[in-house]
Design a protein around this motif. Sequence first.
Motif, PDB file in Angstrom:
ATOM      1  N   LEU A  29       0.826  -1.205   0.000  1.00 25.09           N
ATOM      2  CA  LEU A  29       0.000   0.000   0.000  1.00 25.09           C
ATOM      3  C   LEU A  29       0.865   1.263   0.000  1.00 25.09           C
ATOM      4  O   LEU A  29       0.589   2.216  -0.734  1.00 25.09           O
ATOM      5  N   ILE A  30       1.895   1.254   0.813  1.00 25.82           N
ATOM      6  CA  ILE A  30       2.767   2.420   0.890  1.00 25.82           C
ATOM      7  C   ILE A  30       3.524   2.596  -0.423  1.00 25.82           C
ATOM      8  O   ILE A  30       3.651   3.721  -0.931  1.00 25.82           O
ATOM      9  N   GLN A  31       3.973   1.489  -0.998  1.00 33.01           N
ATOM     10  CA  GLN A  31       4.667   1.577  -2.286  1.00 33.01           C
ATOM     11  C   GLN A  31       3.729   2.124  -3.366  1.00 33.01           C
ATOM     12  O   GLN A  31       4.115   2.974  -4.169  1.00 33.01           O
ATOM     13  N   GLU A  32       2.491   1.646  -3.380  1.00 25.87           N
ATOM     14  CA  GLU A  32       1.513   2.136  -4.364  1.00 25.87           C
ATOM     15  C   GLU A  32       1.247   3.631  -4.157  1.00 25.87           C
ATOM     16  O   GLU A  32       1.122   4.393  -5.111  1.00 25.87           O
ATOM     17  N   ALA A  33       1.181   4.055  -2.896  1.00 27.30           N
ATOM     18  CA  ALA A  33       0.969   5.482  -2.609  1.00 27.30           C
ATOM     19  C   ALA A  33       2.147   6.308  -3.128  1.00 27.30           C
ATOM     20  O   ALA A  33       1.951   7.371  -3.722  1.00 27.30           O
ATOM     21  N   TYR A  34       3.366   5.824  -2.911  1.00 31.61           N
ATOM     22  CA  TYR A  34       4.539   6.528  -3.443  1.00 31.61           C
ATOM     23  C   TYR A  34       4.481   6.598  -4.965  1.00 31.61           C
ATOM     24  O   TYR A  34       4.824   7.619  -5.558  1.00 31.61           O
ATOM     25  N   LEU A  61      -6.334   1.132   0.815  1.00 35.25           N
ATOM     26  CA  LEU A  61      -6.728   0.060   1.733  1.00 35.25           C
ATOM     27  C   LEU A  61      -8.218  -0.235   1.620  1.00 35.25           C
ATOM     28  O   LEU A  61      -8.633  -1.395   1.569  1.00 35.25           O
ATOM     29  N   VAL A  62      -9.022   0.805   1.563  1.00 32.50           N
ATOM     30  CA  VAL A  62     -10.470   0.603   1.434  1.00 32.50           C
ATOM     31  C   VAL A  62     -10.782  -0.163   0.147  1.00 32.50           C
ATOM     32  O   VAL A  62     -11.567  -1.113   0.164  1.00 32.50           O
ATOM     33  N   ARG A  63     -10.154   0.235  -0.963  1.00 26.34           N
ATOM     34  CA  ARG A  63     -10.383  -0.481  -2.228  1.00 26.34           C
ATOM     35  C   ARG A  63      -9.978  -1.942  -2.120  1.00 26.34           C
ATOM     36  O   ARG A  63     -10.676  -2.824  -2.597  1.00 26.34           O
TER      37      ARG A  63
END
Length: 178
Positions: A29-34, A61-63
């Motif tokens: 998730l953090i990598q995708e956000a970056y 995360l919700v998705r």
Amino acid sequence: MAREILPHEHRVRAWLRRAGAAPEDSDELIQEAYCRLAMLEAVDHIDSPYAYFFSIVRNLLVRRLKRQRIVPLETIAEIDAYHDDRPSPEQLAAGRLAYGKALDLIARLPERCRRIVQLRKIEGWSQRQIAEHLGTTEKAVEKQVWLGVRFLRQAWSQAEQDADDLMGEHEQRGGRRR
């Protein structure tokens, strides 16, 4: 990124742990956000980098949870507790991009039409005010607004169609490489 986002990563990871995300899921998730942040053309519209980063991770995360078959209700409730009525950072960014695109399209109008559309649609002047200001009739102002808006709708639709066509071509090329 290093100054405004990275110092807050530990806080987002701690929240993900409390939300029940597995460590490997948190990493993804953090990598995708970056990745999403890196794809932005500009970041000057971001008033609160931490809030923006957190919102991206939360939305991802919700998705992810919605795609799972069995989702603990407590997890959804906790995530929803962090939701507020403000537009998401993604929505704000998309709105700013669309506004910029609309301004670019308005700039392509003939000068008189452009000025009238700007006064009417951007600055909120009434047709009467514009007519008095330009020394013309309200009917002439109405006609210019109509022509300008018609051009903008057509240009916007064409741009969306071009983008869809480009995405389709990209997907077809990607599909052939596999």
